[in-house]
Scaffold this motif. Structure first.
Motif, PDB file in Angstrom:
ATOM      1  N   VAL A  31     -16.120  -0.281   5.779  1.00 29.49           N
ATOM      2  CA  VAL A  31     -16.776   1.257   5.968  1.00 29.49           C
ATOM      3  C   VAL A  31     -17.585   1.409   4.793  1.00 29.49           C
ATOM      4  O   VAL A  31     -18.741   1.662   4.822  1.00 29.49           O
ATOM      5  N   ILE A  32     -16.884   1.318   3.652  1.00 30.99           N
ATOM      6  CA  ILE A  32     -17.653   1.220   2.411  1.00 30.99           C
ATOM      7  C   ILE A  32     -17.322  -0.086   1.387  1.00 30.99           C
ATOM      8  O   ILE A  32     -16.142  -0.134   0.866  1.00 30.99           O
ATOM      9  N   PRO A  33     -18.156  -1.007   1.472  1.00 30.17           N
ATOM     10  CA  PRO A  33     -17.829  -2.353   1.240  1.00 30.17           C
ATOM     11  C   PRO A  33     -17.199  -2.161  -0.302  1.00 30.17           C
ATOM     12  O   PRO A  33     -17.915  -1.641  -1.311  1.00 30.17           O
ATOM     13  N   GLY A  34     -16.006  -3.071  -0.377  1.00 34.55           N
ATOM     14  CA  GLY A  34     -15.503  -2.893  -1.649  1.00 34.55           C
ATOM     15  C   GLY A  34     -14.319  -1.805  -2.012  1.00 34.55           C
ATOM     16  O   GLY A  34     -13.725  -2.109  -2.855  1.00 34.55           O
ATOM     17  N   ILE A  35     -14.574  -0.854  -1.187  1.00 32.66           N
ATOM     18  CA  ILE A  35     -13.717   0.484  -1.259  1.00 32.66           C
ATOM     19  C   ILE A  35     -12.893   0.704  -0.368  1.00 32.66           C
ATOM     20  O   ILE A  35     -11.614   1.225  -0.385  1.00 32.66           O
ATOM     21  N   LEU A  36     -13.408   0.559   1.052  1.00 31.86           N
ATOM     22  CA  LEU A  36     -12.658   1.290   2.101  1.00 31.86           C
ATOM     23  C   LEU A  36     -13.107   0.395   3.431  1.00 31.86           C
ATOM     24  O   LEU A  36     -14.236   0.100   3.532  1.00 31.86           O
ATOM     25  N   GLN A  37     -11.985   0.030   4.065  1.00 32.35           N
ATOM     26  CA  GLN A  37     -12.218  -0.445   5.184  1.00 32.35           C
ATOM     27  C   GLN A  37     -11.061  -0.049   6.172  1.00 32.35           C
ATOM     28  O   GLN A  37     -10.062   0.505   6.072  1.00 32.35           O
ATOM     29  N   TRP A  38     -11.694  -0.338   7.607  1.00 32.37           N
ATOM     30  CA  TRP A  38     -10.405  -0.099   8.561  1.00 32.37           C
ATOM     31  C   TRP A  38      -9.777  -1.524   8.778  1.00 32.37           C
ATOM     32  O   TRP A  38     -10.339  -2.343   9.147  1.00 32.37           O
ATOM     33  N   TYR A  39      -8.398  -1.468   8.959  1.00 33.05           N
ATOM     34  CA  TYR A  39      -7.631  -2.515   9.070  1.00 33.05           C
ATOM     35  C   TYR A  39      -6.705  -2.218   9.975  1.00 33.05           C
ATOM     36  O   TYR A  39      -5.569  -1.499   9.409  1.00 33.05           O
ATOM     37  N   PHE A  40      -6.540  -2.866  11.244  1.00 33.25           N
ATOM     38  CA  PHE A  40      -5.740  -2.252  12.405  1.00 33.25           C
ATOM     39  C   PHE A  40      -4.679  -3.331  12.073  1.00 33.25           C
ATOM     40  O   PHE A  40      -4.340  -4.453  12.326  1.00 33.25           O
ATOM     41  N   ILE A  41      -3.432  -2.463  11.880  1.00 37.42           N
ATOM     42  CA  ILE A  41      -1.951  -3.126  12.036  1.00 37.42           C
ATOM     43  C   ILE A  41      -1.051  -2.177  12.570  1.00 37.42           C
ATOM     44  O   ILE A  41      -1.391  -0.837  12.645  1.00 37.42           O
ATOM     45  N   ARG A  42       0.222  -2.796  13.046  1.00 39.22           N
ATOM     46  CA  ARG A  42       1.083  -1.939  13.647  1.00 39.22           C
ATOM     47  C   ARG A  42       2.249  -1.905  12.480  1.00 39.22           C
ATOM     48  O   ARG A  42       2.993  -3.298  12.461  1.00 39.22           O
ATOM     49  N   ASN A  43       2.812  -1.013  12.123  1.00 39.51           N
ATOM     50  CA  ASN A  43       3.853  -1.051  10.935  1.00 39.51           C
ATOM     51  C   ASN A  43       5.053  -0.724  11.727  1.00 39.51           C
ATOM     52  O   ASN A  43       5.375   0.361  12.181  1.00 39.51           O
ATOM     53  N   SER A  44       6.342  -1.527  11.430  1.00 40.76           N
ATOM     54  CA  SER A  44       7.447  -1.152  12.183  1.00 40.76           C
ATOM     55  C   SER A  44       8.159  -0.604  10.902  1.00 40.76           C
ATOM     56  O   SER A  44       9.393  -0.126  11.249  1.00 40.76           O
ATOM     57  N   GLY A  45       7.783  -0.483   9.696  1.00 35.83           N
ATOM     58  CA  GLY A  45       8.690  -0.101   8.560  1.00 35.83           C
ATOM     59  C   GLY A  45       8.020   1.322   8.019  1.00 35.83           C
ATOM     60  O   GLY A  45       7.558   2.127   8.764  1.00 35.83           O
ATOM     61  N   ALA A  46       8.480   1.710   6.836  1.00 36.10           N
ATOM     62  CA  ALA A  46       8.021   2.885   6.444  1.00 36.10           C
ATOM     63  C   ALA A  46       6.978   2.659   5.577  1.00 36.10           C
ATOM     64  O   ALA A  46       5.964   1.512   5.517  1.00 36.10           O
ATOM     65  N   ALA A  47       6.647   3.533   4.253  1.00 34.61           N
ATOM     66  CA  ALA A  47       5.386   3.201   3.663  1.00 34.61           C
ATOM     67  C   ALA A  47       5.538   1.866   2.704  1.00 34.61           C
ATOM     68  O   ALA A  47       6.658   1.319   2.492  1.00 34.61           O
ATOM     69  N   PHE A  48       4.468   0.913   2.700  1.00 39.09           N
ATOM     70  CA  PHE A  48       4.379  -0.025   2.156  1.00 39.09           C
ATOM     71  C   PHE A  48       5.249  -1.279   3.143  1.00 39.09           C
ATOM     72  O   PHE A  48       5.652  -2.348   2.660  1.00 39.09           O
ATOM     73  N   SER A  49       5.442  -0.884   4.157  1.00 39.32           N
ATOM     74  CA  SER A  49       5.985  -1.641   5.206  1.00 39.32           C
ATOM     75  C   SER A  49       7.800  -2.221   4.912  1.00 39.32           C
ATOM     76  O   SER A  49       8.185  -3.069   5.038  1.00 39.32           O
ATOM     77  N   ILE A  50       8.272  -1.203   3.966  1.00 38.25           N
ATOM     78  CA  ILE A  50       9.635  -0.948   3.581  1.00 38.25           C
ATOM     79  C   ILE A  50      10.533  -0.785   4.572  1.00 38.25           C
ATOM     80  O   ILE A  50      10.283  -0.085   5.619  1.00 38.25           O
TER      81      ILE A  50
END
Length: 188
Positions: free
Chosen positions: A54-73
């Motif tokens: 989106v903004i190279p080096g700063i922001l991107q869309w990265y599609f994942i599915r998270n089964s955990g909480a924040a930081f995949s905990i």
């Protein structure tokens, strides 16, 4: 005696309480709809694992599915997070009757909308009911991947923490104002 003189000057009027309640409801709906629409957009236009700068080096869309909480905990405890989000949502709905401050309405509304957004994913997304994985897609370098619901929850919690630190009560009536109103009522 008028209705306002019975309540005292510090008590929010019924109309003001309704306004705060509508603000709360509006913020919750806004956060929920933004979250669900952006997740729909991501799942419709991207494949899992895809990154889009989106903004190279700063922001991107990265599609994942998270089964955990924040930081995949806690990836193996999806059901637990489903219960927590449901409990938080119910608690906020119950507390909403006490909202007498616009900023408390905003804070609690954002937390509710975000919690309901991620709860919807947990309940209705694959792999199964109440075990669904949350769609995350907002990515900054060397930081967590998150979504609009997460942003709403964090924004709402920050608002609530600031209100608490500033001594703004949820009902909108400061303790000294309530005491003054009670004394005035006693003198009448």
């Amino acid at each position: 005696m008028s209705e306002n003189s019975l309540q005292g000057p510090a008590a929010p009027s019924i109309l003001r309480r309704r306004t705060f309640w509508l603000l709360w409801l509006g913020c919750a709906a806004f956060a929920y709809v933004c979250d669900q629409l952006t997740k729909w957009w991501v799942t419709s236009t991207m494949i899992e694992g895809q990154t889009t700068p989106v903004i190279p080096g700063i922001l991107q869309w990265y599609f994942i599915r998270n089964s955990g909480a924040a930081f995949s905990i806690g990836e193996n405890f999806t059901w637990f997070f489903t219960l927590i989000m449901a409990a938080v949502s119910v608690a906020i709905i119950v507390m909403s009757r006490r909202i007498g401050s616009a900023w408390w309405g905003v804070g609690l509304g954002l937390v509710l909308g975000g919690a309901l957004g991620n709860l919807t994913d947990r309940l209705f997304r694959p792999p199964s009911f109440a075990m669904g994985h949350v769609v995350d897609f907002i990515s900054f370098p060397n930081f967590a991947i998150f979504n609009m619901a997460d942003m709403a929850v964090v924004g709402g919690v920050i608002t609530i923490c600031l209100l608490t630190l500033l001594g703004v009560p949820m009902n909108g009536i400061k303790e000294e104002d309530a005491k003054a109103a009670a004394e005035e009522t006693e003198n009448d």
